[in-house]
Design a protein around this motif. Structure first.
Motif, short mmCIF file in Angstrom:
data_model
loop_
_atom_site.label_atom_id
_atom_site.label_comp_id
_atom_site.label_asym_id
_atom_site.label_seq_id
_atom_site.Cartn_x
_atom_site.Cartn_y
_atom_site.Cartn_z
N CYS A 8 79.82 53.81 32.92
CA CYS A 8 81.09 54.50 32.76
C CYS A 8 81.10 55.83 33.50
CB CYS A 8 81.39 54.72 31.28
SG CYS A 8 80.45 56.08 30.55
N HIS B 44 88.59 47.77 36.30
CA HIS B 44 87.45 47.39 37.13
C HIS B 44 87.90 46.64 38.38
CE1 HIS B 44 86.81 43.10 36.02
NE2 HIS B 44 86.03 43.12 37.07
N ARG C 259 88.61 49.33 40.75
CA ARG C 259 87.36 49.89 41.27
C ARG C 259 86.77 48.96 42.35
NH1 ARG C 259 82.60 52.06 37.33
NH2 ARG C 259 81.04 52.57 38.86
N SER D 70 91.19 54.66 31.35
CA SER D 70 90.15 53.77 31.85
C SER D 70 89.21 54.51 32.79
CB SER D 70 90.81 52.60 32.59
OG SER D 70 89.95 52.10 33.59
N CYS D 71 87.94 54.48 32.47
CA CYS D 71 86.94 55.16 33.31
C CYS D 71 87.07 54.76 34.76
CB CYS D 71 85.52 54.76 32.91
SG CYS D 71 85.23 54.71 31.18
N ASN D 72 87.37 53.49 34.95
CA ASN D 72 87.31 52.97 36.31
C ASN D 72 88.40 53.48 37.22
OD1 ASN D 72 84.93 51.47 36.24
ND2 ASN D 72 85.95 49.87 35.07
N TYR D 73 89.51 53.90 36.69
CA TYR D 73 90.44 54.55 37.62
C TYR D 73 90.70 56.01 37.30
CZ TYR D 73 94.30 53.29 34.39
OH TYR D 73 95.12 53.14 33.31
N ASN E 238 86.79 57.45 38.06
CA ASN E 238 86.38 57.00 39.38
C ASN E 238 87.44 57.11 40.46
OD1 ASN E 238 83.53 55.99 39.59
ND2 ASN E 238 84.17 55.07 37.67
N CYS F 70 84.13 55.75 27.33
CA CYS F 70 84.33 54.32 27.61
C CYS F 70 84.83 53.63 26.34
CB CYS F 70 82.99 53.72 28.04
SG CYS F 70 82.97 51.94 28.10
N GLY G 67 82.85 48.26 28.52
CA GLY G 67 82.83 48.29 29.99
C GLY G 67 81.57 47.70 30.60
N CYS H 224 94.48 48.68 31.10
CA CYS H 224 93.26 48.15 31.71
C CYS H 224 92.87 46.92 30.91
CB CYS H 224 92.14 49.19 31.66
SG CYS H 224 90.49 48.52 31.95
#
Ligand code: SF4
Ligand code: SF4
Ligand code: SF4
Lengths: 464, 225
Positions: free
Chosen positions: A124, A286, A289, A343-346, A349, A381, A385, A421
């Protein structure tokens, strides 16, 4: 025994092998075979030497062992602060040890490393923001997963997942025919209520090429219909590709880098073929990502960018609301406490933290939006994830991991959680199933549709 | 002995130490790989540099990063320790006399009470760090003998220096011990974890570039460390 029939160093490339692996319920035989799988130590060391450059090498070396990263990891927090969950410890005792021993590690070590890599880190990337040296343990775990995968030490579900991606170029066995049929079917179903609605496949030079997550055609096709409705109402000139429509990447979580490249190339080929002005991906962190943030590097694009501007669904939605392409009926705005899952991924990141809040301003009556704490790039997270959601073997650990999100949600007092997400959505659903805290959760699409102000000419003709 | 240690040996130490650190910086930069690191260093250099500078400044500043702000006690001690560790040797009056003799230049010298205080801070900070390693389970599990060794190397010149300064026991002996410890300190810089004195900047810059280019910088959002 060097290699098993199901558990081995070969990726799944054929339907037969896939079926053989799938037939092994819960991977019982797979994990048995894993206990006897040999480690090719020479190959392992060779690939470490080839791929472990400045960044990871320095990180392993200069980690001050100060423990400042401990608190930052939600898994450390929810597991009673056991020291073995300190990010630095997790990576030093696995990847660090592997490097120290120059790859000369045994089967038991690899199985342990697998367990840590997939059940004690969701990649994450939160801890990276709390380390004075800028050591991002999540990045290192991705790297470790690649090494483990290449030696056959990968959880059963992710071996299958990446096999699916290799064979079907989708995280599930959705073929090109299935996909196109689903689009046609959804267009037909929806057209009654939305006259003139289309899901155009393979239209060249459209303004937008839309891509999604294979779970949508497989498990909730209404999500595709909802995307179509919103594009329809917004008057967008859009299309979906018949091939290259799937933007997720379980192979990224499995550490199957070769497969990652193949899949994202497939999407980029669709872009070249259809020549859209830009691309929009679905509500999935994800997938974004994989296709937008990391994908360009997998296929070796110098500029680190996809071939066309490629945005996340929340970016399009905010734009459509801002420009008035979509209008919200003020009477239908959300009037109950509601919170938002970042969401961590967007967010962490890709920096998309304010855009979701802009959407909130349009759809929630002032005063009803409650932030989680912490939020935005400091958000935790969801707990599912990095592939955690899907791995049966680690279900108990995953359920513990969900607790952080549960606490965060309970603290907001909100009963509705917006989760743009797929993976967060799934985790929150599972958390309700597991802990019964009485919440609802939703993607943005259905919420927006329920509060749209629909222009007269798009409404079906009244038949009395 | 004294002449050798403060003459040829000192020069050699400087060359190895600073040369070594320079080599490490160069190797670090050469070892960056846009595809393996997944950061388009070249293509978006200006975003990258912005992110790198931001990342370094945030962490050089005790309130610049959330990581610091949430632990004021540790942060305070940590900064004092490092300030003492770096400032004292450079601006110490006695060192400046040597510099004057050797090169004919000198830097402004610290008033002696301040120098003493800083040296004491380093020593106390060192003890504090050792205690912290023992006391907290999350730090204990990470700690190895090597961590203690590095700490001892880092603090030894200050301990010996203070002993010599207060002329406890045999001054000549403690002075030599101080010089040797100082030279070991310098020689260890490129070869041990103490290399973080330059690699901190490299690693921070790298992650800063990652954020500046890929993780949001180009989307107009700078992450609030
Ligand atoms: S915060 Fe950074 S330097 Fe400190 S132990 Fe964690 S990873 Fe290592
Ligand atoms: S990346 Fe996330 S899950 Fe992994 S160690 Fe860091 S904070 Fe924990
Ligand atoms: S599932 Fe959502 S919250 Fe969890 S790691 Fe992925 S993006 Fe982050």
């Amino acid at each position: 025994m060097p290699e098993g029939k199901i558990c081995n160093k070969q990726p799944i490339n054929t339907v037969e092998q896939l079926q053989l692996t799938l037939a092994d319920k819960s991977g019982i035989k797979y994990y048995e075979e894993m206990e006897h799988l040999d480690v090719d130590t020479d190959k392992l060391w060779a690939s470490i030497q080839k791929t472990m450059k400045s960044r990871t090498k320095t990180w392993l070396e200069i980690c001050a062992h100060c423990g400042l990263c401990a608190e930052s990891c939600f898994l450390y927090q929810v597991n009673g602060k056991v020291p073995t969950q300190v990010p630095s410890y997790k990576i030093q005792s696995t990847l660090g040890e592997m490097v120290k021993r120059k790859g000369k590690v045994d089967n038991a070590f690899m199985r342990h490393a697998m367990e840590v890599a997939w059940s004690q880190c969701t990649c994450c990337n939160r801890c990276g923001m709390y380390c004075p040296h800028g050591i991002d343990v999540g990045v290192m775990f991705s790297y470790l997963r690649g090494l483990l995968y290449s030696q056959g030490f990968v959880p059963w579900e992710l071996k299958i997942g990446s096999g699916m991606h290799r064979i079907y170029r989708a995280q599930m066995d959705v073929t090109q025919e299935d996909w196109v049929e689903t689009c046609e079917w959804m267009a037909e179903e929806t057209e009654e209520e939305w006259p003139g609605l289309e899901i155009p496949v393979d239209k060249k030079d459209a303004d937008i090429m839309y891509t999604c997550n294979a779970r949508e055609p497989k498990h909730y096709p209404e999500d595709i219909a909802e995307a179509a409705i919103l594009f329809h109402v917004a008057g967008e000139n859009w299309t979906v590709p018949s091939e290259g429509w799937e933007q997720t990447s379980l192979s990224m979580f499995a550490g199957d880098w070769e497969c990652c490249k193949d899949n994202v190339q497939n999407v980029y080929n669709a872009i070249e073929r259809l020549n859209p002005k830009r691309c929009i991906g679905t509500e999935c962190g994800h997938a974004h990502r994989a296709t937008v943030i990391e994908g360009p590097y997998w296929v070796g694009r110098e500029d680190g960018l996809p071939p066309r501007p490629y945005i996340h669904y929340v970016e399009w939605l905010a734009e459509a609301l801002r420009t008035g392409k979509l209008k919200i009926d003020p009477a239908k705005r959300i009037k109950e406490p509601v919170t938002l899952q970042d969401s961590c991924n967007y967010v962490r990141n890709h920096g998309l933290k304010m855009i979701t809040r802009e959407i909130i301003e349009y759809i929630v009556e002032p005063g009803y939006f409650v932030e989680m704490s912490p939020n935005r790039e400091h958000n935790y997270c969801c707990g599912g994830g990095g592939g955690f959601n899907g791995i049966g073997k680690f279900r108990p650990q995953r359920n513990v991991a969900l607790r952080k999100k549960m606490e965060q949600i309970i603290d907001t007092g909100a009963k509705l959680v917006i989760a743009p997400c797929h993976n967060c959505w799934d985790a929150i659903r599972d958390l309700e199933e597991e802990y019964h805290i009485g919440i609802r959760w939703s993607f943005l699409k259905p919420l927006i549709i329920s509060m749209l102000e629909v222009p007269e000419h798009l409404k079906p003709k009244e038949e009395e | 002995m004294y002449d050798f240690l403060t003459g040829p040996m000192l020069w050699l130490t400087f060359i190895v130490s600073f040369g070594g650190l320079l080599v490490r910086v160069i190797l670090y930069i050469k070892g960056l790989d846009q595809q393996l690191d997944r950061v388009a260093y070249r293509a978006h250099l200006s975003y990258g540099i912005k992110g790198a500078i931001r990342s370094i400044l945030c962490w050089l500043n005790p309130i610049g990063a959330r990581g610091w702000r949430i632990r004021p006690g540790f942060t305070f001690m940590f900064f004092l320790f490092h300030i003492g560790l770096l400032l004292t040797p450079v601006f110490l009056a006695a060192h400046n006399v040597m510099l004057q003799d050797a090169l004919g230049i000198s830097l402004p010298a610290l008033p002696s009470f301040l120098a003493d205080t800083l040296a004491w801070i380093v020593v106390v900070g060192g003890v504090f760090m050792i205690l912290r390693r023992i006391a907290f389970p999350e730090v204990r599990i990470l700690t190895t003998a090597y961590d203690y060794l590095v700490l001892v190397i880092a603090v030894a010149p200050f301990v010996t220096g203070l002993i010599a300064r207060y002329a406890v026991g045999d001054y000549q002996f403690w002075l030599l011990a101080h010089i040797i410890c100082g030279e070991i300190w310098l020689l260890s810089l490129p070869f041990t974890k103490l290399s973080h004195c330059v690699l901190f900047f490299m690693s921070r810059a790298q992650l800063g570039m990652d954020y500046g280019i890929k993780r949001g910088g180009m989307k107009g959002s700078s992450m609030a460390w």
